[in-house]
Design a protein around this motif. Structure first.
Motif, short mmCIF file in Angstrom:
data_model
loop_
_atom_site.label_atom_id
_atom_site.label_comp_id
_atom_site.label_asym_id
_atom_site.label_seq_id
_atom_site.Cartn_x
_atom_site.Cartn_y
_atom_site.Cartn_z
N ALA A 263 0.84 -1.21 0.00
CA ALA A 263 0.00 0.00 0.00
C ALA A 263 0.86 1.25 0.00
CB ALA A 263 -0.95 -0.01 1.21
N CYS A 264 1.94 1.23 0.80
CA CYS A 264 2.83 2.40 0.82
C CYS A 264 3.42 2.63 -0.57
CB CYS A 264 3.96 2.20 1.84
SG CYS A 264 3.42 2.28 3.54
N ARG A 265 3.69 1.55 -1.31
CA ARG A 265 4.28 1.68 -2.65
C ARG A 265 3.25 2.09 -3.69
NH1 ARG A 265 8.86 -0.72 -4.56
NH2 ARG A 265 8.82 -2.36 -2.99
N VAL A 266 2.16 1.31 -3.80
CA VAL A 266 1.27 1.49 -4.95
C VAL A 266 0.24 2.60 -4.75
CG1 VAL A 266 1.61 -0.93 -5.62
CG2 VAL A 266 -0.47 -0.27 -4.34
N LEU A 267 0.12 3.10 -3.51
CA LEU A 267 -0.74 4.26 -3.28
C LEU A 267 0.11 5.47 -2.91
CD1 LEU A 267 -3.59 2.49 -1.25
CD2 LEU A 267 -3.46 2.88 -3.72
N GLY A 268 0.90 5.34 -1.82
CA GLY A 268 1.66 6.50 -1.33
C GLY A 268 2.79 6.91 -2.25
N LEU A 269 3.70 6.00 -2.55
CA LEU A 269 4.86 6.36 -3.37
C LEU A 269 4.40 6.73 -4.79
CD1 LEU A 269 7.92 6.65 -3.58
CD2 LEU A 269 8.06 4.21 -4.09
N ARG A 270 3.43 5.97 -5.32
CA ARG A 270 2.93 6.26 -6.66
C ARG A 270 2.41 7.70 -6.76
NH1 ARG A 270 -2.87 4.23 -8.56
NH2 ARG A 270 -3.24 5.66 -6.85
N ASP A 271 1.64 8.13 -5.73
CA ASP A 271 0.94 9.41 -5.84
C ASP A 271 1.72 10.57 -5.23
OD1 ASP A 271 -1.00 7.98 -7.06
OD2 ASP A 271 -2.48 8.15 -5.44
N LEU A 272 2.50 10.32 -4.20
CA LEU A 272 3.25 11.42 -3.55
C LEU A 272 4.67 11.54 -4.10
CD1 LEU A 272 1.88 10.93 0.06
CD2 LEU A 272 1.15 12.61 -1.62
N GLY A 273 5.25 10.42 -4.55
CA GLY A 273 6.43 10.49 -5.41
C GLY A 273 7.84 10.54 -4.84
#
Ligand SMILES: *Cc1c(COP(=O)(O)O)cnc(C)c1O
Length: 427
Positions: A263-273
């Protein structure tokens, strides 16, 4: 690796890495690429839909980064990890995954000054509230919990005070209230403490410090302990509700005990960058290979310096948990028997002015805002790292005006002590 249960030093060198399958390169290459060619359209669709795991774009994952993630997950005993651009980015993604606007979390009052700022200021803009508790009093965390609380955050060994925290006691409070315990393990590193073994659910690090270890690259990491039930309460919709952008996938259902890292990768990192640079992942991986050697030397040197300082007549007090007389010594021997770390504070007689003179007279020590370098470092927190805080907050964080902080390096201890000795003699 041939052994089924390799030791810590073996994992530090080998975990996650194999010779490069195409070139035979023994060291993990720096995959300095932005994107990865798809086999065909079906392959691309499967990757984008989370039906198949693989590289798409380096904002989301990269093969050098992947080795770093596997290695730190192994060292901490977690199920998976996500490496990002900095320790602060790691903290941001953790809270992005568990918080909605209007939610709160309870954090120890004694934290790295930057974390106190991030939690108290930047997070407010996201509608996330921090509530402070006393890390020496587990019940003070319980007192702050209400139906909008989504987690508890502590440092295993607090920066800058060098105080150990009773992780198991605070984990018991978290478990009783159905909350995940997040532990910043930057100052201890997994060589000294493995918080997941004491009941933590998530570990975060600034890789910038002891794990990288050479003061040459920024990085952060989130380690998923795989222990928390994200679906039980319904309070973690990022993990327990269908994700429209991934065809209705429920992350906790699909990915089980590593769903948090996903979730941290595919939601957070994906969208916050905040992606880590492949070069930094490489440098940090190289640093980790010597973590056990460096960390032991850091601790042994710090013990010698703290003992010497504690007998010096120009020093008012030394706050190092490795000293028998330190009030924190019992927690140190329980949680971190190999050593008390290398970052500690002392008070110099004559306060602020004497502290400035001491710093100014040193030649081996570097005066800068970092810890966990091979070099010995010194700083006056109240005028630097903790300067944005009020004096009351500074004192609460263990960074009052008379406090000097050291991060003891791996040089010869005689030279470190000699440098302090000559500067103190001139005050
Ligand atoms: C440095 C530090 C951080 C922040 O990490 P960055 O890599 O500087 O973003 C967080 N926690 C602790 C304990 C630190 O020392």
């Amino acid at each position: 690796m041939s052994s089924n249960n390799p030791g810590f030093a073996t994992l530090a060198v080998h975990a996650g890495a194999q010779p490069d399958p195409t070139t035979g390169a023994r060291i993990t290459p720096i995959y300095q690429t932005t994107a990865y060619v798809f086999q065909d359209s079906d392959h691309a669709a499967a990757l984008f839909g989370l039906k198949q795991f693989g590289n798409i774009y380096t904002r989301i994952m990269n093969p050098t980064q992947a080795v770093l993630e596997e290695r730190v997950a192994a060292l901490e005993g977690g199920t998976a990890a996500l490496a990002v651009a900095s320790g602060h980015a790691a903290q941001m993604l953790v809270f992005h995954t568990i918080m909605q606007p209007g939610d709160n979390f309870v954090a120890a009052r004694k934290l790295y000054g930057g974390s106190i700022n991030q939690f108290g200021h930047a997070f407010k803009n996201f509608g996330w509230q921090v509530r402070w508790a006393d890390p020496a009093d587990p019940e003070s965390f319980a007192a702050e919990i209400d139906d909008k609380t989504r987690g508890i955050f502590i440092e295993s060994l607090a920066n800058p005070g060098g105080t150990f925290v009773d992780i198991a006691a605070i984990a018991a409070v978290a478990r009783k209230h159905g909350l995940p315990l997040i532990v910043d393990n930057t100052m201890a590193s997994p060589y000294l403490i493995r918080p997941l073994e004491h009941g933590a659910d998530i570990v975060v690090h600034s890789l910038t410090k002891f794990l990288g270890g050479h003061g040459n690259s920024m990085g952060g990491i989130i380690v998923d302990g795989g222990t928390f039930d994200w679906s039980k309460s319904g309070n973690y919709p990022m993990l327990s509700s269908p994700r429209p952008e991934y065809g209705g996938v429920v992350l906790h259902q699909t990915f089980g005990n590593f769903a948090f890292a996903i979730a941290c990768r595919v939601l957070g990192l994906r969208d916050l960058g905040p992606a880590i640079a492949p070069m930094n992942a490489f440098l940090i991986l190289t640093g980790i290979e010597t973590l056990p050697l460096r960390m032991q030397r850091h601790c042994d040197n710090a013990m010698k310096v703290a003992t010497w300082l504690s007998k010096h007549d120009k020093i008012a007090w030394v706050n190092y948990a490795g000293l028998d007389s330190d009030p924190n010594h019992a927690l140190q021997t329980r949680y971190s028997p190999k050593g008390a770390g290398s970052v500690f504070t002392f008070g110099i007689k004559g306060g602020l002015e004497a502290g400035k003179a001491l710093v100014g007279g040193l030649t081996l020590f570097s005066h800068l805002a970092n810890i966990g370098d091979t070099r010995s470092l010194i700083i006056h927190p109240a005028s630097t790292t903790h300067a944005q805080l009020t004096e009351e907050q500074q004192i609460a964080a263990g960074a009052g005006p008379d406090v000097v902080r050291l991060s003891i390096g791996i040089e010869d201890p005689e030279d470190i002590i000699g440098d302090l000795e000559q500067s103190l003699a001139r005050i």
